[in-house]
Design an enzyme around this catalytic site. Structure first.
Site, PDB file in Angstrom:
ATOM      1  N   GLY A  15     -11.386   9.893 -35.214  1.00  0.00           N
ATOM      2  CA  GLY A  15     -12.788   9.461 -35.347  1.00  0.00           C
ATOM      3  C   GLY A  15     -12.908   7.960 -35.500  1.00  0.00           C
ATOM      4  O   GLY A  15     -13.630   7.468 -36.362  1.00  0.00           O
ATOM      5  N   ARG A  18     -16.128   4.607 -33.809  1.00  0.00           N
ATOM      6  CA  ARG A  18     -17.221   3.898 -34.498  1.00  0.00           C
ATOM      7  C   ARG A  18     -17.138   4.166 -35.990  1.00  0.00           C
ATOM      8  O   ARG A  18     -16.272   4.902 -36.455  1.00  0.00           O
ATOM      9  CB  ARG A  18     -18.595   4.332 -33.925  1.00  0.00           C
ATOM     10  CG  ARG A  18     -18.817   5.819 -33.966  1.00  0.00           C
ATOM     11  CD  ARG A  18     -19.975   6.232 -33.042  1.00  0.00           C
ATOM     12  NE  ARG A  18     -19.912   7.654 -32.774  1.00  0.00           N
ATOM     13  CZ  ARG A  18     -20.455   8.579 -33.550  1.00  0.00           C
ATOM     14  NH1 ARG A  18     -21.138   8.233 -34.629  1.00  0.00           N
ATOM     15  NH2 ARG A  18     -20.326   9.849 -33.267  1.00  0.00           N
ATOM     16  N   VAL A  63     -11.128  17.142 -32.517  1.00  0.00           N
ATOM     17  CA  VAL A  63     -10.246  17.516 -33.628  1.00  0.00           C
ATOM     18  C   VAL A  63     -10.533  18.910 -34.182  1.00  0.00           C
ATOM     19  O   VAL A  63      -9.735  19.444 -34.951  1.00  0.00           O
ATOM     20  CB  VAL A  63     -10.282  16.484 -34.785  1.00  0.00           C
ATOM     21  CG1 VAL A  63      -9.795  15.124 -34.328  1.00  0.00           C
ATOM     22  CG2 VAL A  63     -11.664  16.412 -35.424  1.00  0.00           C
ATOM     23  N   ASN A  89      -9.801  10.981 -40.524  1.00  0.00           N
ATOM     24  CA  ASN A  89     -11.122  10.420 -40.830  1.00  0.00           C
ATOM     25  C   ASN A  89     -12.265  11.158 -40.136  1.00  0.00           C
ATOM     26  O   ASN A  89     -13.371  11.191 -40.673  1.00  0.00           O
ATOM     27  CB  ASN A  89     -11.137   8.934 -40.424  1.00  0.00           C
ATOM     28  CG  ASN A  89     -12.548   8.381 -40.355  1.00  0.00           C
ATOM     29  OD1 ASN A  89     -13.131   8.020 -41.377  1.00  0.00           O
ATOM     30  ND2 ASN A  89     -13.127   8.333 -39.165  1.00  0.00           N
ATOM     31  N   SER A 141     -14.955  12.538 -49.606  1.00  0.00           N
ATOM     32  CA  SER A 141     -16.281  11.993 -49.941  1.00  0.00           C
ATOM     33  C   SER A 141     -16.543  12.239 -51.415  1.00  0.00           C
ATOM     34  O   SER A 141     -16.032  13.216 -51.991  1.00  0.00           O
ATOM     35  CB  SER A 141     -17.353  12.719 -49.111  1.00  0.00           C
ATOM     36  OG  SER A 141     -18.645  12.459 -49.633  1.00  0.00           O
ATOM     37  N   TYR A 154     -20.374  20.854 -45.973  1.00  0.00           N
ATOM     38  CA  TYR A 154     -19.711  19.533 -45.956  1.00  0.00           C
ATOM     39  C   TYR A 154     -18.950  19.294 -47.266  1.00  0.00           C
ATOM     40  O   TYR A 154     -17.788  18.869 -47.254  1.00  0.00           O
ATOM     41  CB  TYR A 154     -20.783  18.471 -45.740  1.00  0.00           C
ATOM     42  CG  TYR A 154     -20.294  17.043 -45.674  1.00  0.00           C
ATOM     43  CD1 TYR A 154     -19.681  16.549 -44.529  1.00  0.00           C
ATOM     44  CD2 TYR A 154     -20.478  16.179 -46.748  1.00  0.00           C
ATOM     45  CE1 TYR A 154     -19.247  15.229 -44.465  1.00  0.00           C
ATOM     46  CE2 TYR A 154     -20.056  14.861 -46.691  1.00  0.00           C
ATOM     47  CZ  TYR A 154     -19.439  14.388 -45.549  1.00  0.00           C
ATOM     48  OH  TYR A 154     -19.015  13.082 -45.495  1.00  0.00           O
ATOM     49  N   ALA A 155     -19.599  19.586 -48.395  1.00  0.00           N
ATOM     50  CA  ALA A 155     -18.941  19.368 -49.697  1.00  0.00           C
ATOM     51  C   ALA A 155     -17.713  20.254 -49.839  1.00  0.00           C
ATOM     52  O   ALA A 155     -16.677  19.826 -50.373  1.00  0.00           O
ATOM     53  CB  ALA A 155     -19.929  19.628 -50.837  1.00  0.00           C
ATOM     54  N   LYS A 158     -14.926  18.740 -47.892  1.00  0.00           N
ATOM     55  CA  LYS A 158     -14.400  17.519 -48.512  1.00  0.00           C
ATOM     56  C   LYS A 158     -13.609  17.843 -49.784  1.00  0.00           C
ATOM     57  O   LYS A 158     -12.609  17.184 -50.091  1.00  0.00           O
ATOM     58  CB  LYS A 158     -15.539  16.536 -48.793  1.00  0.00           C
ATOM     59  CG  LYS A 158     -16.208  16.005 -47.529  1.00  0.00           C
ATOM     60  CD  LYS A 158     -15.210  15.281 -46.634  1.00  0.00           C
ATOM     61  CE  LYS A 158     -15.845  14.635 -45.421  1.00  0.00           C
ATOM     62  NZ  LYS A 158     -14.859  13.936 -44.571  1.00  0.00           N
ATOM     63  N   ILE A 187     -22.061   4.930 -47.343  1.00  0.00           N
ATOM     64  CA  ILE A 187     -21.608   3.840 -46.479  1.00  0.00           C
ATOM     65  C   ILE A 187     -22.534   3.722 -45.270  1.00  0.00           C
ATOM     66  O   ILE A 187     -22.938   4.743 -44.691  1.00  0.00           O
ATOM     67  CB  ILE A 187     -20.153   4.104 -45.995  1.00  0.00           C
ATOM     68  CG1 ILE A 187     -19.220   4.473 -47.179  1.00  0.00           C
ATOM     69  CG2 ILE A 187     -19.612   2.910 -45.208  1.00  0.00           C
ATOM     70  CD1 ILE A 187     -18.997   3.416 -48.216  1.00  0.00           C
TER      71      ILE A 187
HETATM   72  P1  NDP Z   1     -19.806   8.581 -37.892  1.00  0.00           P
HETATM   73  O1  NDP Z   1     -20.660   9.759 -37.583  1.00  0.00           O
HETATM   74  O2  NDP Z   1     -20.418   7.218 -37.907  1.00  0.00           O
HETATM   75  O3  NDP Z   1     -18.525   8.557 -36.927  1.00  0.00           O
HETATM   76  C1  NDP Z   1     -17.787   9.732 -36.757  1.00  0.00           C
HETATM   77  C2  NDP Z   1     -16.543   9.462 -35.950  1.00  0.00           C
HETATM   78  O4  NDP Z   1     -15.836  10.695 -35.816  1.00  0.00           O
HETATM   79  C3  NDP Z   1     -16.830   8.969 -34.560  1.00  0.00           C
HETATM   80  O5  NDP Z   1     -15.811   8.065 -34.173  1.00  0.00           O
HETATM   81  C4  NDP Z   1     -16.764  10.235 -33.713  1.00  0.00           C
HETATM   82  O6  NDP Z   1     -16.313   9.921 -32.414  1.00  0.00           O
HETATM   83  C5  NDP Z   1     -15.696  11.025 -34.435  1.00  0.00           C
HETATM   84  N1  NDP Z   1     -15.794  12.471 -34.295  1.00  0.00           N
HETATM   85  C6  NDP Z   1     -16.786  13.287 -34.702  1.00  0.00           C
HETATM   86  N2  NDP Z   1     -16.500  14.557 -34.403  1.00  0.00           N
HETATM   87  C7  NDP Z   1     -15.292  14.544 -33.798  1.00  0.00           C
HETATM   88  C8  NDP Z   1     -14.464  15.555 -33.236  1.00  0.00           C
HETATM   89  N3  NDP Z   1     -14.803  16.847 -33.262  1.00  0.00           N
HETATM   90  N4  NDP Z   1     -13.293  15.183 -32.681  1.00  0.00           N
HETATM   91  C9  NDP Z   1     -12.928  13.879 -32.649  1.00  0.00           C
HETATM   92  N5  NDP Z   1     -13.668  12.884 -33.159  1.00  0.00           N
HETATM   93  C10 NDP Z   1     -14.839  13.212 -33.724  1.00  0.00           C
HETATM   94  O7  NDP Z   1     -19.157   8.912 -39.312  1.00  0.00           O
HETATM   95  P2  NDP Z   1     -18.744   7.941 -40.512  1.00  0.00           P
HETATM   96  O8  NDP Z   1     -18.006   6.780 -39.991  1.00  0.00           O
HETATM   97  O9  NDP Z   1     -19.919   7.737 -41.378  1.00  0.00           O
HETATM   98  O10 NDP Z   1     -17.752   8.904 -41.314  1.00  0.00           O
HETATM   99  C11 NDP Z   1     -16.340   8.875 -41.149  1.00  0.00           C
HETATM  100  C12 NDP Z   1     -15.720   9.778 -42.199  1.00  0.00           C
HETATM  101  O11 NDP Z   1     -16.086   9.315 -43.493  1.00  0.00           O
HETATM  102  C13 NDP Z   1     -16.178  11.220 -42.112  1.00  0.00           C
HETATM  103  O12 NDP Z   1     -15.128  12.088 -42.424  1.00  0.00           O
HETATM  104  C14 NDP Z   1     -17.249  11.298 -43.175  1.00  0.00           C
HETATM  105  O13 NDP Z   1     -17.405  12.603 -43.664  1.00  0.00           O
HETATM  106  C15 NDP Z   1     -16.679  10.372 -44.222  1.00  0.00           C
HETATM  107  N6  NDP Z   1     -17.657   9.841 -45.152  1.00  0.00           N
HETATM  108  C16 NDP Z   1     -18.714   9.075 -44.718  1.00  0.00           C
HETATM  109  C17 NDP Z   1     -19.629   8.585 -45.629  1.00  0.00           C
HETATM  110  C18 NDP Z   1     -20.792   7.727 -45.246  1.00  0.00           C
HETATM  111  O14 NDP Z   1     -21.605   7.402 -46.130  1.00  0.00           O
HETATM  112  N7  NDP Z   1     -20.937   7.329 -43.981  1.00  0.00           N
HETATM  113  C19 NDP Z   1     -19.499   8.875 -47.064  1.00  0.00           C
HETATM  114  C20 NDP Z   1     -18.360   9.680 -47.403  1.00  0.00           C
HETATM  115  C21 NDP Z   1     -17.480  10.134 -46.471  1.00  0.00           C
HETATM  116  P3  NDP Z   1     -17.059  10.327 -31.033  1.00  0.00           P
HETATM  117  O15 NDP Z   1     -18.512  10.467 -31.298  1.00  0.00           O
HETATM  118  O16 NDP Z   1     -16.685   9.205 -30.118  1.00  0.00           O
HETATM  119  O17 NDP Z   1     -16.418  11.619 -30.654  1.00  0.00           O
END
Ligand code: NDP
Length: 246
Positions: A15, A18, A63, A89, A141, A154-155, A158, A187
């Protein structure tokens, strides 16, 4: 720029096209690691890898599909010669009140957030065991510690990652493989941009440091746990939340 040297290490960050994953990949690359960028779309991941440079490679992988995760780890090991740092991630939300969560939304979140980390860890740890060096970092998280209305699935995913982290830490410590979790709070990413403005305001008023976190706040914690400075730390949950969950 942080003063951590990961030269010669290969890091796989799921992930990482972005958000937080992208910041983690960028930071590890700045520290000298060769990074594998992963998203569902291979072309997008390759574009991001090209922007990062330093030998970064992009991979397409969903994933939530175990066979794709196993193949991803094998492909990274083959193309990069090693896999030293695994950052689980990638994560999704399918928020709803518990009574309204459909079975498919439960399964989608558990499979993308939790089963994916287990499968990647199982695949990556074999090579790490042979090399007697490894870092596995799971992005959980604060919600996994505190629970949250509307995020039962989700919880649970995590909180499951925390149990996975501690168990893997115990099983692999003798092989010099450290496994830790990082628990971000609130975040600024696409995931939180989707929240209602009132919910964002209410949440930010609860943060002692009075600001939302940035992806790089989380990335620096991951870089530290990847480094030799963290060589006596395993099975821990490092909370990066501006004081929200204390
Ligand atoms: P985003 O939604 O901004 O980004 C998610 C990333 O995961 C993207 O790069 C996306 O890539 C990828 N992704 C999603 N589903 C899949 C999949 N099935 N297979 C492969 N790649 C996947 O999320 P965040 O950056 O906000 O979050 C990242 C992590 O941090 C997560 O695990 C989230 O639960 C955790 N988190 C985030 C918080 C927040 O406040 N933002 C707080 C606490 C935890 P693409 O779309 O290119 O496939």
């Amino acid at each position: 720029m942080i003063n951590i040297d990961l030269t010669g290490k290969v890091a796989l960050v799921t992930g990482s096209t972005r958000g937080i994953g992208h910041a983690i990949a960028l930071t590890l690359a700045e520290c000298g690691a060769r990074v594998a960028i992963v998203g569902r779309d291979a072309a997008k991941a390759e574009d991001v890898a090209a922007q990062i440079g330093g030998g970064a490679l992009g991979f397409g992988c969903d994933v939530s599909v175990p066979a794709e995760v196993t193949a991803l780890v094998a492909a990274v090991e083959e193309r990069c010669g090693s896999l030293d740092i695994l950052v689980n991630n990638a994560g999704i939300t399918r928020d709803n009140l518990m009574l309204r969560i459909k079975d498919e939304d439960w399964d989608a979140v558990i499979n993308a957030n939790l089963r994916s980390a287990f499968v990647a860890t199982r695949a990556a740890s074999r090579g790490m065991m042979k090399r007697r060096w490894g870092r596995i970092i799971n992005i959980t998280s604060v919600v996994g510690l505190m629970g949250n209305k509307g995020q039962t699935n989700y919880a649970a995913s995590k909180a499951g990652l925390i149990g996975l982290t501690k168990s893997v830490a115990r099983e692999l410590a003798s092989r010099n493989i450290l496994c830790n979790a990082v628990a971000p709070g609130f975040i600024e990413t696409d995931m939180t941009a989707a929240m209602a403005p009132e919910a964002r305001t209410a949440m930010s008023q609860e943060i002692p440091l009075e600001r939302l976190g940035s992806p790089s706040d989380v990335a620096r914690a991951v870089a530290f746990l990847s480094s030799d400075s963290a060589s006596y730390i395993t099975g821990q949950v490092l909370v990066v939340d501006g004081g929200l969950a204390m």
